[in-house]
Design an enzyme around this catalytic site. Structure first.
Site, PDB file in Angstrom:
ATOM      1  CG  ASN A  10      -2.468   1.309   1.480  1.00 18.78           C
ATOM      2  OD1 ASN A  10      -2.097   1.738   1.077  1.00 18.78           O
ATOM      3  ND2 ASN A  10      -2.010   1.353   2.319  1.00 18.78           N
ATOM      4  CE  LYS A  12      -0.151   2.947   4.943  1.00 16.66           C
ATOM      5  NZ  LYS A  12      -0.303   3.291   6.611  1.00 16.66           N
ATOM      6  CG  HIS A  97      -5.676   1.870   5.358  1.00 19.59           C
ATOM      7  ND1 HIS A  97      -5.369   3.077   6.678  1.00 19.59           N
ATOM      8  CD2 HIS A  97      -5.140   1.205   4.996  1.00 19.59           C
ATOM      9  CE1 HIS A  97      -4.730   2.496   6.148  1.00 19.59           C
ATOM     10  NE2 HIS A  97      -3.903   1.652   5.593  1.00 19.59           N
ATOM     11  CD  GLU A  99      -2.840   5.475   6.807  1.00 20.39           C
ATOM     12  OE1 GLU A  99      -2.722   5.568   5.473  1.00 20.39           O
ATOM     13  OE2 GLU A  99      -2.138   5.575   7.436  1.00 20.39           O
ATOM     14  CD  GLU A 167      -4.501  -2.398   7.085  1.00 19.98           C
ATOM     15  OE1 GLU A 167      -2.232  -2.447   6.376  1.00 19.98           O
ATOM     16  OE2 GLU A 167      -4.557  -1.758   6.489  1.00 19.98           O
ATOM     17  N   GLY A 173       1.829   2.892  11.264  1.00 26.05           N
ATOM     18  CA  GLY A 173       3.426   3.296  10.518  1.00 26.05           C
ATOM     19  C   GLY A 173       4.280   3.817  11.432  1.00 26.05           C
ATOM     20  CB  SER A 213       4.591  -1.751  12.435  1.00 28.69           C
ATOM     21  OG  SER A 213       5.222  -0.596  12.275  1.00 28.69           O
TER      22      SER A 213
END
Ligand code: PGA
Length: 251
Positions: A10, A12, A97, A99, A167, A173, A213
């Site tokens: 991904n 991003k 996701h 985000e 996730e 991250g 991560s």
């Protein structure tokens, strides 16, 4: 039942055309020279799907989007529809996701509609679910993940058109990951819920990825867990060597 792992990058909101094409070409070259025991996918930003798909055409590296709109077309300024992704050569799309859920207020219902749009177009939907740190600290991980799973899967979901990505939001991250038993517990719970929706055989074919991560130093242990069928990788997917090392760690 042995499930072929899926290692998905991904990207991003990263990469301009030159970097993105070079990254995809680097991964495709490795893949051709030394095929791993896994399917490999890269999800560049929408602006690069065309260039990346052209660069890796004829190789086993698949290309996907990071989001799609629930509608096929229409007055939705700035959005991208699933048929548009497919038109450029995408075979997969990430939906829900964390985000997107946090930056754009996406609910389980939004995610479910997006996944249904992906399916209607013939794209595999990678549906993301995961708890926040407050959820985990409050002992609500399984409840939150379970309700996201129930709410985000469209009725037409099958093991062929759907992949689940677990996730934990707090692991994305941050360099932090749950312990292996914690990951195993959530993946096992997701598979048990999937059995209710898809039947035991369907659930045994469903791929459930871990994301948050994942990197070369922890990939082997995570990917060796019984119900972990691959990874959704952010930061480490932006480097050919790191992404390749993760791909090679899969069983
Ligand atoms: P990360 O991101 O690997 O950088 O933690 C994973 C993701 O958000 O899909």
């Amino acid at each position: 039942m042995s499930r072929r792992p899926l290692i998905a990058g991904n990207w991003k909101m990263n990469c301009l055309k030159g970097d993105g094409v070079a990254l995809a070409e680097g991964i495709a070259a490795r893949l051709k020279a030394e095929p791993p025991q896994a399917d490999l996918l890269v999800c560049p930003p929408a602006t690069l799907i065309d260039a990346v798909a052209r660069a890796v055409a004829g190789t086993p590296l698949a290309v996907g989007g990071q989001d799609c709109h629930a509608a096929k077309s229409g007055a939705h300024t700035g959005d991208v529809a699933a048929p548009m992704l497919k038109d450029l050569g995408a075979s997969h799309v990430i939906v829900g996701h964390s985000e997107r859920r946090s930056d754009h207020g996406e609910t389980d219902a939004t995610v479910r509609a997006k996944a249904a749009a992906a399916h209607a177009t013939g794209l595999v939907a990678i549906i993301c679910i995961g708890e926040t740190e407050a959820d985990r600290d409050g002992g609500r991980t399984l409840a939150v993940v379970g309700s996201q799973f129930e709410g985000s899967l469209p009725p037409d979901a099958t093991p062929e058109n759907t992949v689940i990505a677990y996730e934990p939001v707090w692991a994305i991250g941050t360099g932090r990951t749950p312990t292996n038993p914690e990951v195993a517990e959530v993946h096992g719970a997701i598979r048990a819920l999937a059995a209710k929706r898809l039947g035991t055989d369907g659930a045994s074919r469903l791929r459930i990825l871990y994301g948050g991560s994942m990197k070369p130093s922890n990939a082997e242990d995570l990917l060796a867990l019984e119900d972990v069928d691959g990874g959704l990788i952010g930061g480490a997917s932006l480097n050919v060597e790191d992404f390749w090392a993760i791909a090679r760690s899969s069983r």
